[in-house]
Structures are given as structure tokens and as C-alpha cells.
Scaffold this motif. Structure first.
Motif, PDB file in Angstrom:
ATOM      1  N   SER A  24       0.841  -1.198   0.000  1.00 15.57           N
ATOM      2  CA  SER A  24       0.000   0.000   0.000  1.00 15.57           C
ATOM      3  C   SER A  24       0.870   1.239   0.000  1.00 15.57           C
ATOM      4  CB  SER A  24      -0.923   0.027   1.223  1.00 15.57           C
ATOM      5  OG  SER A  24      -0.163   0.119   2.418  1.00 15.57           O
ATOM      6  N   GLN A  25       0.322   2.371  -0.416  1.00 11.36           N
ATOM      7  CA  GLN A  25       1.055   3.632  -0.467  1.00 11.36           C
ATOM      8  C   GLN A  25       0.051   4.773  -0.345  1.00 11.36           C
ATOM      9  OE1 GLN A  25       3.775   3.939  -3.739  1.00 11.36           O
ATOM     10  NE2 GLN A  25       4.021   6.163  -3.525  1.00 11.36           N
ATOM     11  N   ASN A  26       0.457   5.827   0.325  1.00 10.65           N
ATOM     12  CA  ASN A  26      -0.399   7.002   0.517  1.00 10.65           C
ATOM     13  C   ASN A  26      -0.259   7.957  -0.656  1.00 10.65           C
ATOM     14  OD1 ASN A  26      -1.273   6.120   3.044  1.00 10.65           O
ATOM     15  ND2 ASN A  26       0.462   7.109   4.081  1.00 10.65           N
ATOM     16  N   ILE A  27      -1.353   8.630  -0.960  1.00 12.11           N
ATOM     17  CA  ILE A  27      -1.320   9.718  -1.936  1.00 12.11           C
ATOM     18  C   ILE A  27      -1.788  10.988  -1.231  1.00 12.11           C
ATOM     19  CG2 ILE A  27      -1.756   8.164  -3.874  1.00 12.11           C
ATOM     20  CD1 ILE A  27      -4.608   9.228  -3.949  1.00 12.11           C
ATOM     21  N   THR A  28      -1.340  12.118  -1.722  1.00 12.94           N
ATOM     22  CA  THR A  28      -1.684  13.414  -1.137  1.00 12.94           C
ATOM     23  C   THR A  28      -2.540  14.199  -2.127  1.00 12.94           C
ATOM     24  OG1 THR A  28       0.388  13.458   0.111  1.00 12.94           O
ATOM     25  CG2 THR A  28      -0.788  15.548  -0.165  1.00 12.94           C
ATOM     26  N   ILE A  29      -3.660  14.718  -1.634  1.00 15.55           N
ATOM     27  CA  ILE A  29      -4.553  15.539  -2.459  1.00 15.55           C
ATOM     28  C   ILE A  29      -4.590  16.936  -1.856  1.00 15.55           C
ATOM     29  CG2 ILE A  29      -6.901  15.841  -3.337  1.00 15.55           C
ATOM     30  CD1 ILE A  29      -7.302  12.840  -3.080  1.00 15.55           C
ATOM     31  N   ASP A  30      -4.149  17.926  -2.609  1.00 13.73           N
ATOM     32  CA  ASP A  30      -4.181  19.323  -2.174  1.00 13.73           C
ATOM     33  C   ASP A  30      -5.290  20.048  -2.919  1.00 13.73           C
ATOM     34  OD1 ASP A  30      -1.962  19.161  -0.431  1.00 13.73           O
ATOM     35  OD2 ASP A  30      -0.605  19.234  -2.155  1.00 13.73           O
ATOM     36  N   VAL A  31      -6.114  20.787  -2.157  1.00 10.96           N
ATOM     37  CA  VAL A  31      -7.223  21.543  -2.734  1.00 10.96           C
ATOM     38  C   VAL A  31      -7.035  23.017  -2.400  1.00 10.96           C
ATOM     39  CG1 VAL A  31      -9.723  21.844  -2.809  1.00 10.96           C
ATOM     40  CG2 VAL A  31      -8.762  19.562  -2.443  1.00 10.96           C
ATOM     41  N   LYS A  32      -7.089  23.879  -3.409  1.00 11.23           N
ATOM     42  CA  LYS A  32      -6.947  25.318  -3.210  1.00 11.23           C
ATOM     43  C   LYS A  32      -8.349  25.931  -3.170  1.00 11.23           C
ATOM     44  CE  LYS A  32      -4.882  29.537  -5.101  1.00 11.23           C
ATOM     45  NZ  LYS A  32      -4.427  29.955  -3.756  1.00 11.23           N
ATOM     46  N   THR A  33      -8.741  26.408  -1.999  1.00  7.08           N
ATOM     47  CA  THR A  33     -10.071  27.002  -1.819  1.00  7.08           C
ATOM     48  C   THR A  33     -10.001  28.507  -2.018  1.00  7.08           C
ATOM     49  OG1 THR A  33      -9.735  27.237   0.565  1.00  7.08           O
ATOM     50  CG2 THR A  33     -10.708  25.171  -0.220  1.00  7.08           C
ATOM     51  N   GLU A  34     -11.165  29.161  -1.890  1.00  3.06           N
ATOM     52  CA  GLU A  34     -11.235  30.614  -2.066  1.00  3.06           C
ATOM     53  C   GLU A  34     -10.754  31.316  -0.796  1.00  3.06           C
ATOM     54  OE1 GLU A  34     -15.306  31.257  -2.902  1.00  3.06           O
ATOM     55  OE2 GLU A  34     -15.218  30.478  -4.951  1.00  3.06           O
ATOM     56  N   ASP A  35      -9.849  32.272  -0.954  1.00  2.01           N
ATOM     57  CA  ASP A  35      -9.304  32.984   0.205  1.00  2.01           C
ATOM     58  C   ASP A  35     -10.310  33.955   0.820  1.00  2.01           C
ATOM     59  OD1 ASP A  35      -6.903  31.679  -0.046  1.00  2.01           O
ATOM     60  OD2 ASP A  35      -6.013  33.240  -1.319  1.00  2.01           O
ATOM     61  N   ASP A  36     -11.231  34.474   0.014  1.00  4.02           N
ATOM     62  CA  ASP A  36     -12.136  35.511   0.510  1.00  4.02           C
ATOM     63  C   ASP A  36     -13.487  34.961   0.940  1.00  4.02           C
ATOM     64  OD1 ASP A  36     -12.928  34.732  -1.965  1.00  4.02           O
ATOM     65  OD2 ASP A  36     -13.260  36.762  -2.751  1.00  4.02           O
ATOM     66  N   SER A  37     -13.620  33.641   1.083  1.00  6.36           N
ATOM     67  CA  SER A  37     -14.902  33.079   1.521  1.00  6.36           C
ATOM     68  C   SER A  37     -15.148  33.411   2.992  1.00  6.36           C
ATOM     69  CB  SER A  37     -14.896  31.558   1.326  1.00  6.36           C
ATOM     70  OG  SER A  37     -16.079  30.989   1.835  1.00  6.36           O
ATOM     71  N   ASN A  38     -16.391  33.793   3.325  1.00  9.46           N
ATOM     72  CA  ASN A  38     -16.723  34.124   4.715  1.00  9.46           C
ATOM     73  C   ASN A  38     -17.808  33.213   5.267  1.00  9.46           C
ATOM     74  OD1 ASN A  38     -18.912  35.005   3.314  1.00  9.46           O
ATOM     75  ND2 ASN A  38     -18.818  37.138   4.013  1.00  9.46           N
ATOM     76  N   ARG A  39     -17.984  32.036   4.659  1.00 15.57           N
ATOM     77  CA  ARG A  39     -18.978  31.089   5.153  1.00 15.57           C
ATOM     78  C   ARG A  39     -18.446  29.663   5.026  1.00 15.57           C
ATOM     79  NH1 ARG A  39     -22.100  28.827   0.911  1.00 15.57           N
ATOM     80  NH2 ARG A  39     -21.539  29.656  -1.137  1.00 15.57           N
ATOM     81  N   GLN A  40     -19.010  28.781   5.831  1.00 17.74           N
ATOM     82  CA  GLN A  40     -18.582  27.382   5.795  1.00 17.74           C
ATOM     83  C   GLN A  40     -19.125  26.701   4.547  1.00 17.74           C
ATOM     84  OE1 GLN A  40     -18.717  24.857   9.436  1.00 17.74           O
ATOM     85  NE2 GLN A  40     -20.103  23.589   8.239  1.00 17.74           N
ATOM     86  N   ILE A  41     -18.269  25.893   3.894  1.00 13.33           N
ATOM     87  CA  ILE A  41     -18.638  25.197   2.667  1.00 13.33           C
ATOM     88  C   ILE A  41     -18.263  23.727   2.820  1.00 13.33           C
ATOM     89  CG2 ILE A  41     -18.174  24.973   0.176  1.00 13.33           C
ATOM     90  CD1 ILE A  41     -17.529  27.959   0.152  1.00 13.33           C
ATOM     91  N   THR A  42     -19.104  22.838   2.306  1.00 13.03           N
ATOM     92  CA  THR A  42     -18.785  21.414   2.257  1.00 13.03           C
ATOM     93  C   THR A  42     -18.200  21.089   0.887  1.00 13.03           C
ATOM     94  OG1 THR A  42     -20.555  20.859   3.812  1.00 13.03           O
ATOM     95  CG2 THR A  42     -19.693  19.071   2.445  1.00 13.03           C
ATOM     96  N   ASN A  43     -16.911  20.708   0.860  1.00 13.09           N
ATOM     97  CA  ASN A  43     -16.215  20.373  -0.378  1.00 13.09           C
ATOM     98  C   ASN A  43     -16.311  18.864  -0.608  1.00 13.09           C
ATOM     99  OD1 ASN A  43     -12.794  20.312  -1.537  1.00 13.09           O
ATOM    100  ND2 ASN A  43     -14.646  20.589  -2.704  1.00 13.09           N
ATOM    101  N   LYS A  72     -11.483  31.594   6.485  1.00 17.13           N
ATOM    102  CA  LYS A  72     -10.430  32.341   7.166  1.00 17.13           C
ATOM    103  C   LYS A  72     -10.924  33.718   7.570  1.00 17.13           C
ATOM    104  CE  LYS A  72      -6.375  32.315   5.286  1.00 17.13           C
ATOM    105  NZ  LYS A  72      -5.307  32.427   4.275  1.00 17.13           N
ATOM    106  N   LEU A  73     -11.883  34.244   6.796  1.00 17.61           N
ATOM    107  CA  LEU A  73     -12.445  35.552   7.091  1.00 17.61           C
ATOM    108  C   LEU A  73     -13.801  35.400   7.746  1.00 17.61           C
ATOM    109  CD1 LEU A  73     -11.663  37.411   3.741  1.00 17.61           C
ATOM    110  CD2 LEU A  73     -10.328  37.451   5.863  1.00 17.61           C
ATOM    111  N   THR A  74     -14.138  36.235   8.666  1.00 19.34           N
ATOM    112  CA  THR A  74     -15.454  36.254   9.298  1.00 19.34           C
ATOM    113  C   THR A  74     -16.043  37.645   9.151  1.00 19.34           C
ATOM    114  OG1 THR A  74     -14.497  36.821  11.446  1.00 19.34           O
ATOM    115  CG2 THR A  74     -14.821  34.474  10.970  1.00 19.34           C
ATOM    116  N   THR A  75     -17.343  37.724   9.345  1.00 22.70           N
ATOM    117  CA  THR A  75     -17.984  39.033   9.278  1.00 22.70           C
ATOM    118  C   THR A  75     -17.603  39.857  10.496  1.00 22.70           C
ATOM    119  OG1 THR A  75     -19.930  38.106  10.356  1.00 22.70           O
ATOM    120  CG2 THR A  75     -19.910  38.114   7.954  1.00 22.70           C
ATOM    121  N   GLU A  76     -17.890  41.117  10.431  1.00 19.89           N
ATOM    122  CA  GLU A  76     -17.564  42.023  11.529  1.00 19.89           C
ATOM    123  C   GLU A  76     -18.289  41.599  12.802  1.00 19.89           C
ATOM    124  OE1 GLU A  76     -17.936  46.781  12.621  1.00 19.89           O
ATOM    125  OE2 GLU A  76     -18.496  46.019  10.639  1.00 19.89           O
TER     126      GLU A  76
END
Length: 373
Positions: A24-43, A72-76
């Protein structure tokens, strides 16, 4: 290959690998999300792997992975809890008279956990007499805490029990406490239709398991600025366990200082069913001539029974027995006696037809006056 929903950039490392049997061997999956998102998202990631064996035979394996992406960002930061509110302005006029009315309502939570709740309604002034579409002034607010405490203030309906006071619309205050199986209620109300009438009521109930509730009630009534001259004490029991039998029973005793009198009343409500073969509903209510609660000087029995005799053959019985002015007081205009019974039988015929037969008997008379046909 890896597909992302929402459509984010995805990098897989390594994209290819050679494995020995059992390795067996591990694989790595990197996902680049939106930096300016201010809400939780299910990917949602759909991973598809193509396997090629030593004989060059290919097969495919597909798996789905869900990942919650936190912003990473939240509302005021808002230090206040905000309630949903509505405002309505009504203008009414008729035959030269006019008026305006403002209604402001709102409801919501007062904390993050949603345990403290409030709702309110403020409506005024009174324009009911100006126009049929106008409404009476009404001011009320209610606060509750975690199904344990409930406070009510203002104009609303207040009730206690069927034999004491079924319902009073007025301006008052009520407190409800429900710690575990015990429930306490107390309210004070001034009748809006009769300002000279004031009421104070309390009750204490206890749930015995999930099927039986016992409750005690105390009711006091003040008329024409006198002390609470009309007092009623009642005891209730409620059974809710068997489909065949549900029962509500209440006994009440009344003392009136002004008339120097006392009286009693009782009520038994029974209903139940047995599958689709039997259903019934029976109500027996009695109130002494000197009882001054919700019912006064009456005795009646009403009920219905539906029974399936054989296959789709249905039998039914409806009955009512009613009496008022039980002591035949000549100062009263009448002493009605009514007796009614109706029985019936329904027999299906052919595919969609049926035959129905009914017998009905009704008798009404006045024990003081003449018989009524």
C-alpha cells in the motif's frame, strides 16, 4: 483523477504508482479554496483510480470524500442579538371618522444557544369602532427559558381548566415553571370585556410516567371591587396510555361568599378506538344549581359509538341527554329536558353501493312550562 465540487483547483501526488501484491502507499490531495470566503462550505471530492494488473487488464475504483471548509475571514463582530421584527401601519375611515394604528411585532433568541427566547406584539391605538377592518389595541410580550420557564405579560387568553375557567381574554400576567415532571402555573387577569371582573388562578400538576397526569387547580374571582368572593378548587386526572381508553376526569367545588352558597361539578370525558373495528366518544358533565364555575345548573350526557360488525357492515349510535334548571326553580324561565338517540346500520352491496338504515328518537319538554313538540 480527482473532481472537486465546488470546482476548486486540485493537485494529486503521486498521480501514478506501482504496487506489489499486498503493498500500500499514501497519496496526497491538495485543494486550493477561495481565500475571501466568509462562510462554511462542504467540499465534495470524487476520487477515481484506474488499476492495471500484470496482464494489462484494467478496472476502476471510485470513492467520495466530504470535507468541511472553514472560512479564514469572518464578518464584523456584532455584540448584539438582533430580532426579526415587523411594523405595520393601518389607516381606517368610515362615515367621516378615521384613525391610524401602528403594529410592531418581533421574535427571536436572546443568546447563542437559543435557550432564551422572546416574542412580542404592540398594537395601538384602538380603531375597532371606526371601521370593521380596524383592530383593537393589544400589547403583549412573552419570554421563555429552555422549556423550563415561561413568562407572559399583557393582552391574551388565559385559561385554567374546563370546570373552573375555560378561557378569559384580558390584560394580565402569567408564570409557568416546568422542572421535570412537575408543572406550576399562576396568573392574574383583568377581563377586558368586563373591567369589574378580576381573576387569580394557580395550578400544580405532576406527570406520573408517560401516561397519567394529576393536576390541582385554585381559582379566585373578584366582582365589583369586592374581595375574591368566588373561589373554586378542582382536581383533574388524565390518562393517555391505551388506544382503547383515553380519559379526562375533573371534580370541582365552589364557594361563594356573596351568595353564601356552595356547589359542586364533575366531568368525565372518555374516548378510544380498537383498530378499525370500534371507536367511541363519551362526555358526562354535571354542575349543581349553586355551582358558579364555567358550567352552571346543568346535567348532560353525550356520546357516539361506531362499530364494525362483520366485514364492511357498520353500526352506529349517537345519543344525548340534557337537563337544565335541575331544582325546577320557578324564578327561571324554563327547565328543559331533552332526550335524543339515533342508531343506524350500513350494509355494503355490490361493488360500490350500500344500504343505510337509521332510527331516531327525540323528545324535548319544559318541566315548568308546557311540553314542546
Amino acid at each position: 483523477s480527482v473532481r472537486s465540487r465546488p470546482n476548486y483547483d486540485v493537485t494529486v501526488n503521486p498521480r501514478k504508482m506501482v504496487l506489489e501484491p499486498g503493498e500500500s502507499q499514501n497519496i496526497t490531495i491538495d485543494v486550493k479554496t477561495e481565500d475571501d470566503s466568509n462562510r462554511q462550505i462542504t467540499n465534495i471530492l470524487t476520487v477515481e483510480a484506474e488499476i492495471e494488473d500484470a496482464e494489462k487488464e484494467k478496472s476502476t475504483v471510485v470513492n467520495t470524500v466530504k470535507v468541511k471548509v472553514l472560512p479564514k475571514l469572518t464578518t464584523e463582530f456584532d455584540p448584539y442579538h438582533r430580532l426579526e421584527t415587523d411594523m405595520k401601519i393601518t389607516y381606517a375611515s368610515e362615515r367621516g371618522a378615521s384613525g391610524r394604528q401602528i403594529e410592531y411585532t418581533g421574535k427571536g433568541n436572546l443568546d447563542e444557544d437559543g435557550k432564551n427566547k422572546v416574542n412580542f406584539q404592540f398594537r395601538g391605538p384602538d380603531i375597532q369602532e371606526i371601521n370593521p377592518y380596524g383592530r383593537r389595541d393589544e400589547y403583549k410580550i412573552e419570554y421563555s427559558y429552555d422549556n423550563l420557564l415561561n413568562l407572559k405579560l399583557g393582552d391574551r387568553g388565559y385559561s385554567l381548566s374546563p370546570l373552573t375557567k375555560m378561557y378569559t381574554y384580558g390584560r394580565g400576567a402569567e408564570v409557568d415553571l416546568e422542572p421535570g415532571n412537575v408543572k406550576f402555573m399562576s396568573h392574574y387577569v383583568e377581563n377586558r370585556w368586563n373591567p369589574d371582573e378580576k381573576q387569580i388562578s394557580s395550578s400544580l400538576s405532576y406527570d406520573v410516567g408517560d401516561s397519567f397526569v394529576i393536576k390541582g387547580n385554585v381559582f379566585g374571582q373578584q366582582l365589583n371591587a369586592q374581595q375574591y368572593n368566588n373561589r373554586i378548587y378542582s382536581l383533574q386526572g388524565s390518562l393517555r396510555k391505551y388506544q382503547l381508553l383515553n380519559a379526562d376526569v375533573e371534580y370541582a367545588y365552589n364557594m361563594n361568599d356573596t351568595q353564601n352558597s356552595s356547589g359542586a361539578s364533575y366531568q368525565v370525558l372518555l374516548n378510544g378506538r380498537y383498530g378499525n373495528r370500534l371507536s367511541y366518544n363519551i362526555n358526562k358533565t354535571h354542575a349543581d344549581p349553586k355551582y358558579l364555575g364555567y358550567y352552571r345548573d346543568i346535567d348532560y350526557l353525550t356520546g357516539r359509538v361506531n362499530l364494525r360488525l362483520y366485514k364492511q357492515i357498520q353500526a352506529r349510535v349517537n345519543f344525548r341527554d340534557y337537563a337544565s334548571n335541575l331544582d325546577l326553580d320557578d324564578s327561571k324561565s324554563s327547565a328543559n329536558r331533552e332526550n335524543f338517540i339515533k342508531t343506524g346500520l350500513t350494509i355494503p352491496i355490490f361493488t360500490r353501493g350500500y344500504v343505510s338504515m337509521d332510527y331516531e328518537h327525540f323528545e324535548k319538554k319544559d318541566e315548568i312550562g308546557r311540553a314542546v313538540q
